[in-house]
Design a protein around this motif. Sequence first.
Motif, PDB file in Angstrom:
ATOM      1  N   GLY A  70      -5.783  -0.108   3.891  1.00 15.25           N
ATOM      2  CA  GLY A  70      -5.294   1.264   3.912  1.00 15.25           C
ATOM      3  C   GLY A  70      -5.627   1.943   5.227  1.00 15.25           C
ATOM      4  O   GLY A  70      -6.431   1.430   6.017  1.00 15.25           O
ATOM      5  N   PRO A  71      -5.033   3.099   5.466  1.00 15.88           N
ATOM      6  CA  PRO A  71      -5.279   3.835   6.717  1.00 15.88           C
ATOM      7  C   PRO A  71      -6.764   4.149   6.885  1.00 15.88           C
ATOM      8  O   PRO A  71      -7.378   4.770   6.005  1.00 15.88           O
ATOM      9  N   GLY A  72      -7.338   3.697   7.970  1.00 15.30           N
ATOM     10  CA  GLY A  72      -8.736   3.958   8.246  1.00 15.30           C
ATOM     11  C   GLY A  72      -9.711   3.199   7.371  1.00 15.30           C
ATOM     12  O   GLY A  72     -10.901   3.519   7.346  1.00 15.30           O
ATOM     13  N   LYS A  73      -9.222   2.210   6.642  1.00 19.90           N
ATOM     14  CA  LYS A  73     -10.087   1.455   5.728  1.00 19.90           C
ATOM     15  C   LYS A  73     -10.177  -0.007   6.138  1.00 19.90           C
ATOM     16  O   LYS A  73      -9.346  -0.506   6.900  1.00 19.90           O
ATOM     17  N   GLN A  74     -11.180  -0.668   5.589  1.00 17.25           N
ATOM     18  CA  GLN A  74     -11.300  -2.098   5.820  1.00 17.25           C
ATOM     19  C   GLN A  74     -10.353  -2.864   4.910  1.00 17.25           C
ATOM     20  O   GLN A  74      -9.931  -2.372   3.860  1.00 17.25           O
ATOM     21  N   CYS A  75     -10.051  -4.067   5.308  1.00 15.50           N
ATOM     22  CA  CYS A  75      -9.226  -4.938   4.489  1.00 15.50           C
ATOM     23  C   CYS A  75     -10.001  -5.318   3.221  1.00 15.50           C
ATOM     24  O   CYS A  75     -11.208  -5.602   3.277  1.00 15.50           O
ATOM     25  N   GLU A  76      -9.315  -5.281   2.081  1.00 18.34           N
ATOM     26  CA  GLU A  76      -9.976  -5.581   0.822  1.00 18.34           C
ATOM     27  C   GLU A  76      -9.116  -6.488  -0.047  1.00 18.34           C
ATOM     28  O   GLU A  76      -7.886  -6.416   0.003  1.00 18.34           O
ATOM     29  N   LEU A  77      -9.781  -7.315  -0.836  1.00 16.09           N
ATOM     30  CA  LEU A  77      -9.089  -8.207  -1.758  1.00 16.09           C
ATOM     31  C   LEU A  77      -8.555  -7.398  -2.933  1.00 16.09           C
ATOM     32  O   LEU A  77      -9.290  -6.645  -3.559  1.00 16.09           O
ATOM     33  N   VAL A  78      -7.287  -7.583  -3.236  1.00 14.11           N
ATOM     34  CA  VAL A  78      -6.660  -6.916  -4.363  1.00 14.11           C
ATOM     35  C   VAL A  78      -6.671  -7.819  -5.597  1.00 14.11           C
ATOM     36  O   VAL A  78      -7.108  -7.424  -6.674  1.00 14.11           O
ATOM     37  N   ALA A  79      -6.191  -9.030  -5.432  1.00 19.03           N
ATOM     38  CA  ALA A  79      -6.125  -9.982  -6.541  1.00 19.03           C
ATOM     39  C   ALA A  79      -5.919 -11.374  -5.982  1.00 19.03           C
ATOM     40  O   ALA A  79      -5.359 -11.531  -4.894  1.00 19.03           O
ATOM     41  N   ASP A  80      -6.381 -12.362  -6.730  1.00 21.12           N
ATOM     42  CA  ASP A  80      -6.059 -13.730  -6.345  1.00 21.12           C
ATOM     43  C   ASP A  80      -5.776 -14.568  -7.587  1.00 21.12           C
ATOM     44  O   ASP A  80      -6.041 -14.149  -8.713  1.00 21.12           O
TER      45      ASP A  80
ATOM     46  N   VAL B  45      -1.018 -26.022  -2.379  1.00 18.17           N
ATOM     47  CA  VAL B  45      -1.627 -24.705  -2.184  1.00 18.17           C
ATOM     48  C   VAL B  45      -2.700 -24.501  -3.228  1.00 18.17           C
ATOM     49  O   VAL B  45      -2.451 -24.689  -4.423  1.00 18.17           O
ATOM     50  N   ASN B  46      -3.878 -24.110  -2.798  1.00 18.10           N
ATOM     51  CA  ASN B  46      -4.974 -23.843  -3.719  1.00 18.10           C
ATOM     52  C   ASN B  46      -4.885 -22.376  -4.155  1.00 18.10           C
ATOM     53  O   ASN B  46      -3.960 -21.990  -4.851  1.00 18.10           O
ATOM     54  N   PHE B  47      -5.802 -21.536  -3.758  1.00 18.85           N
ATOM     55  CA  PHE B  47      -5.741 -20.129  -4.124  1.00 18.85           C
ATOM     56  C   PHE B  47      -4.654 -19.411  -3.325  1.00 18.85           C
ATOM     57  O   PHE B  47      -4.383 -19.748  -2.170  1.00 18.85           O
ATOM     58  N   MET B  48      -4.035 -18.432  -3.978  1.00 18.41           N
ATOM     59  CA  MET B  48      -3.154 -17.494  -3.305  1.00 18.41           C
ATOM     60  C   MET B  48      -3.663 -16.102  -3.637  1.00 18.41           C
ATOM     61  O   MET B  48      -4.183 -15.869  -4.741  1.00 18.41           O
ATOM     62  N   ALA B  49      -3.527 -15.186  -2.691  1.00 19.13           N
ATOM     63  CA  ALA B  49      -4.140 -13.875  -2.892  1.00 19.13           C
ATOM     64  C   ALA B  49      -3.353 -12.791  -2.178  1.00 19.13           C
ATOM     65  O   ALA B  49      -2.545 -13.066  -1.280  1.00 19.13           O
ATOM     66  N   TRP B  50      -3.612 -11.568  -2.626  1.00 18.85           N
ATOM     67  CA  TRP B  50      -3.112 -10.383  -1.944  1.00 18.85           C
ATOM     68  C   TRP B  50      -4.312  -9.550  -1.498  1.00 18.85           C
ATOM     69  O   TRP B  50      -5.223  -9.283  -2.275  1.00 18.85           O
ATOM     70  N   TYR B  51      -4.279  -9.134  -0.248  1.00 16.06           N
ATOM     71  CA  TYR B  51      -5.252  -8.214   0.323  1.00 16.06           C
ATOM     72  C   TYR B  51      -4.501  -6.962   0.757  1.00 16.06           C
ATOM     73  O   TYR B  51      -3.268  -6.964   0.853  1.00 16.06           O
ATOM     74  N   ARG B  52      -5.249  -5.915   1.037  1.00 11.85           N
ATOM     75  CA  ARG B  52      -4.616  -4.719   1.572  1.00 11.85           C
ATOM     76  C   ARG B  52      -5.560  -4.011   2.542  1.00 11.85           C
ATOM     77  O   ARG B  52      -6.774  -4.166   2.456  1.00 11.85           O
TER      78      ARG B  52
END
Length: 118
Positions: free
Chosen positions: A39-49, A30-37
């Motif tokens: 929210g209601p009515g929002k676009q998906c965004e990168l939280v941390a990797d 596994v190379n990078f691992m990340a969390w995205y989120r």
Amino acid sequence: VQLQASGGGMVQPGGSLRLSCAASGSFRSVNFMAWYRQGPGKQCELVADIASDGRTYYADFVKGRFTISRDNAKNTVDLQMNSLKPEDTAVYYCKADVFRGGGLFDYWGQGTEVTVSS
């Protein structure tokens, strides 16, 4: 390859939650691992990797509050979320860049819901 996320739930503002995600299946590493989120009515965004060597990136809106970590032996990634705010309410997705066969592929978990509300 499957990613299984867990740990979501409802918490009051200022509280903490820990998300976990495990990658399983047939792959080389596994190379990078990340969390995205998302929210209601929002676009998906990168939280941390986090890279396989431990280098991390955090979005400005979580710096100082969230910590990403991983266990390369277990192919897991965690997200410790402290000082949660109502605007952190979202479905959180884990993502892994996996080496398998002759290439690098992205895989996503099913999402785990986080609600921050009093």
